[in-house]
Design an enzyme around this catalytic site. Structure first.
Site, PDB file in Angstrom:
ATOM      1  CG  ASP A  81      47.557   6.101  31.380  1.00 26.22           C
ATOM      2  OD1 ASP A  81      46.661   5.493  31.998  1.00 26.22           O
ATOM      3  OD2 ASP A  81      47.422   6.516  30.214  1.00 26.22           O
ATOM      4  CG  ASP A 130      40.495   6.118  30.675  1.00 23.52           C
ATOM      5  OD1 ASP A 130      39.632   5.774  29.852  1.00 23.52           O
ATOM      6  OD2 ASP A 130      41.431   5.368  31.043  1.00 23.52           O
ATOM      7  CG  ASP A 162      42.389   0.425  26.114  1.00 26.10           C
ATOM      8  OD1 ASP A 162      42.996   1.504  25.984  1.00 26.10           O
ATOM      9  OD2 ASP A 162      41.714   0.151  27.127  1.00 26.10           O
TER      10      ASP A 162
HETATM   11  C1  DGJ Z   1      41.908   2.605  29.855  1.00 32.54           C
HETATM   12  C2  DGJ Z   1      42.645   3.393  28.796  1.00 32.54           C
HETATM   13  O1  DGJ Z   1      42.106   3.151  27.555  1.00 32.54           O
HETATM   14  C3  DGJ Z   1      44.123   3.034  28.864  1.00 32.54           C
HETATM   15  O2  DGJ Z   1      44.814   3.710  27.852  1.00 32.54           O
HETATM   16  C4  DGJ Z   1      44.669   3.377  30.226  1.00 32.54           C
HETATM   17  O3  DGJ Z   1      44.618   4.768  30.415  1.00 32.54           O
HETATM   18  C5  DGJ Z   1      43.856   2.667  31.282  1.00 32.54           C
HETATM   19  N1  DGJ Z   1      42.455   2.896  31.146  1.00 32.54           N
HETATM   20  C6  DGJ Z   1      44.295   3.101  32.652  1.00 32.54           C
HETATM   21  O4  DGJ Z   1      43.524   2.556  33.627  1.00 32.54           O
END
Ligand code: DGJ
Length: 727
Positions: A366, A478, A548
């Protein structure tokens, strides 16, 4: 035939297996909506409904249509400027300052198949025999403006897909509003259902009775957003999961949208959906065409379950695309909640080793692998590897993961730039901004201006380079903030209100280029969780990180609401550590695993910190999931109980041949008064006998569906996974 035109009656009849949609041409020029509802084979007698009289205080439309008023007549598509004074779908300002549009029926054609919308995502056919399309040409003679209404009807799916194109042969015109559908339903006794939320709490179900006037939800945030989803349903007051009239409207678009229901004093209800007309102005030059995105309308006379099942089937098979549309997706391990920015190659390899031993198939790295990014305040745009963390680069790490027998995936946030980045220092005008104004930051970052070709090319080139150089099988895409000061350095003043839509066109161009160029790569969408989980994303992202919030109990509501439109195959769901990082709750590994099995199962925690017993439990979980995922992802979903209405959530998935039913039952709180209750299954073969896998129940489909099985709220946050096989 799915679409017919009855010449003597001047009536169009659009048929899906279970629905009819009827409208007529009145006085040779105005389209009148007649009916949308359960299928009618024989429409004789429909003529009597065709001519509502003038209402008191209404203006009659043009002399040759007198005594009709479009204010009281149900319309098929609605324009501002004449005698229909309800909120219209179309509103334009012409060069002479006038705002009147009178576009009348000119011609129509019915063709087999369904074509795409240039530059925009849409549902599709694989064979022309799957659908028919009707195109109606409306023409405003004075302004030389053509409006084309497009309707596609699937032969085997109860969906009607609509879109609108505008072709201008006159002087340049400012289009202020061009919504993709407008439906005038008879009556006002409906409820308005929408999906609302916020970060970590996406797509909660809201249901309100319609009242006189407007009920409207929208997004002005640049993307479809966490706040409201581009979906609404209008339903009868008594509608529930299996009973009542439900009209669903889902927008295949990921930017600013609006959907409204307007109840007029005539006691009729108008529903419109399209690109948000707030802060929208499209200057359509002579000889130019504007295409509005697609709306998918689904009617069910059997409540919400049938509506959802139609969306699930259509979106899973004819909106999602590519190699991963039908193929099982890998069970992934993502390092975000496991390490956040604090990782190096060794840590990632250690996590991957344990993941592999537990049966996981894909290691996803990530945020934090590039530039000098050790927190969220820098480096977006500098997509070159941080060699302090990864001395062998992405290439070297991917090789090592590959050698372990796992696939490798990588996080990007391609649409963004940090002010503290080499990219921003080199191109300060590449972000959305308005000259002379401060640039508002969201998560310390700015948004690249995807209405610009050079910016889109930069993203395509940068990502292509990584995808070509390294063994990358998966991308997590993202997008972590809303639009502000949404202007573009390249567009002239009169086109600044086009930026939000031009951004979406740029984004769709980038996404279709990359997904076509790298067909073996699985792309997963994400927007600070589920901030852009809409139908417009599905052709590129066959799965989307849903929220999230990874807490299993919060997820019950999130996944339940999401399932109103989205199939389980698109719902990214990860088991994370306890206490949960977002809400602090402790739940069992069993509950976390079961809830995630209602989507695409993944894990997001530091596996090296778990005990051998926990890893073994995860291994068994994955084994079970792999044996059931086909039923969950491709079967018919039934929402048996709702976390919005009671103490538990229960989802059932039945394989298309009714061979297997998977039941995931989870409780929120412990209830002393009601320790157990009967759960009645749905969708089974009532004449067959079923056996519980690993249990001692053997009984008929009728018993399971009419009497039910006993489940208990045995403890707080408990969950059970039950499987019934036909014997
Ligand atoms: C937001 C995403 O929803 C998370 O899963 C993760 O990837 C973070 N950003 C990383 O900055």
């Amino acid at each position: 035939m799915a679409i017919t035109f009855e010449k003597e009656k001047n009536i169009f009849h659009l048929r899906t297996p279970g629905t009819s949609y009827l409208f007529s041409i009145e006085c040779g020029k105005v389209l009148q909506h007649i009916y949308y509802g359960a299928a009618i084979d024989d429409i004789s007698g429909i003529e009597q409904l065709k001519a509502p009289g003038m209402g008191a205080g209404c203006e009659a439309m043009d002399a040759d249509i007198t005594p009709r008023s479009t204010d009281t007549m149900p319309q098929e598509y609605t324009f501002y400027g004449s005698s229909d004074l309800r909120t219209p779908a179309f509103h334009a300002v012409y060069e002479d300052g006038s705002t009147v549009t009178k576009a009348y029926y000119k011609s129509h054609k019915i063709t087999n198949g369904k074509s795409g919308i240039p530059g925009l995502p849409s549902t599709y056919v694989e064979n022309d025999s799957e659908a028919q399309t009707l195109e109606i040409e409306l023409y405003d003679e004075l302004k030389k403006l053509t409006i084309i209404l497009k309707y596609s009807v699937y032969e085997e799916i109860d969906a009607i897909c609509r879109s609108v194109s505008v072709i201008n042969e006159g002087a340049p015109v400012n289009i202020k509003s061009v919504l993709s559908c407008s439906v005038d339903l008879c009556g006002e006794n409906y409820d308005f259902v929408s999906l609302y939320g916020s970060w970590a709490r996406e797509r909660y179900i809201d249901r309100q009775p319609l009242i006189q006037g407007m009920q409207r939800v929208d997004s002005k945030r640049g993307s479809s957003s966490h706040y409201h989803s581009p979906f609404a349903a209008i339903c009868s007051r008594d509608a529930n999961e299996e009973y009542g009239d439900v009209y669903g409207f889902s927008f295949v678009y990921s930017g600013n949208f609006e959907v409204f229901a307007e109840v007029a004093p005539t006691h009729d209800t108008r529903i419109c959906m399209g690109i948000n007309s707030f802060n929208f102005n499209w200057l359509l030059g002579t000889g130019e065409c504007f295409d509005a995105p697609e709306v998918v309308m689904v009617y069910s006379d059997k409540g919400f379950t049938a509506m959802s099942q139609t969306y699930h089937k259509l979106y899973r098979t004819r909106l999602c695309r590519g190699e991963y549309r039908d193929a099982p997706r890998p069970v992934l391990i993502n390092n975000w909640e496991g390490t956040y920015f604090d990782f190096n190659e060794e840590k990632i390899l250690n996590i991957a080793r344990v993941a592999k031993s537990a049966g996981m198939e894909l290691m996803v790295l990530d945020d934090g692998w590039f530039g000098k990014r050790n927190s969220d305040n820098c480096s977006l745009g500098d997509w070159y590897v941080n060699e302090e963390k990864l001395p062998n680069g992405i290439c070297g790490l991917a090789e090592k993961i590959d050698a372990m027998g796992m696939k490798f995936g990588l996080w990007f946030e391609p649409e963004m730039v940090s002010p503290d980045s080499d990219l921003y220092r080199a191109h300060p005008d590449w972000c959305l901004h308005t000259a002379g104004r401060g640039r508002s930051l969201g998560r310390n970052q700015l948004i690249l201006d995807l209405s610009r070709e050079d910016v889109c090319d930069f993203i395509i080139e940068t990502m292509s380079k990584h995808l070509t150089e390294s063994k990358i099988s998966y991308i997590k895409w993202d997008m972590n903030r809303n639009f502000s000061e949404a202007g573009s350095a390249l567009l002239p003043p009169e086109r600044q209100q086009e930026v939000a839509h031009r951004y979406m066109l740029g984004l769709y161009h980038v996404l279709s280029t990359l997904t076509n160029k790298f067909p073996h790569v699985l792309f997963e969408g994400c927007s600070a969780g589920g901030g852009r989980f809409d139908a417009g994303m599905l052709p590129y992202f066959t799965q989307v990180w849903t929220s999230d919030c990874s807490d299993a109990i919060e997820r019950l509501s999130i996944q339940h609401g999401t399932s109103l439109v989205m199939p389980a195959s698109t719902i990214g769901a990860h088991v994370s550590a306890v206490p949960n990082h977002q809400v602090g709750r402790i739940t069992t590994l069993e509950t976390r695993g079961n809830v995630c099995m209602g989507g695409q199962l993944g894990y997001e925690l530091d596996l090296t910190k778990l005990s051998n017993d926990e890893i073994e439990e995860i291994r068994l979980q994955i084994e079970t999931y792999k044996s059931l995922r086909d039923v969950v992802h491709k079967g018919d979903m039934y929402r048996l109980t709702s976390p919005f209405e009671g103490n538990n959530a229960c989802w059932e998935y039945v394989s298309p041949n009714k061979e297997t039913a998977v039941v995931i039952y989870s409780t929120k709180m412990f209830d002393f008064r009601k320790k157990s209750f009967r759960l009645r299954l749905k969708g089974l073969d009532e004449n067959a006998r079923y056996q519980a896998r690993g249990g001692n129940f053997v009984g008929s489909g009728k018993v399971l569906m009419n009497v039910g099985i006993v489940v208990g709220d045995d403890k707080e946050f408990a969950s059970k996974l039950m499987v019934f096989d036909r014997i």
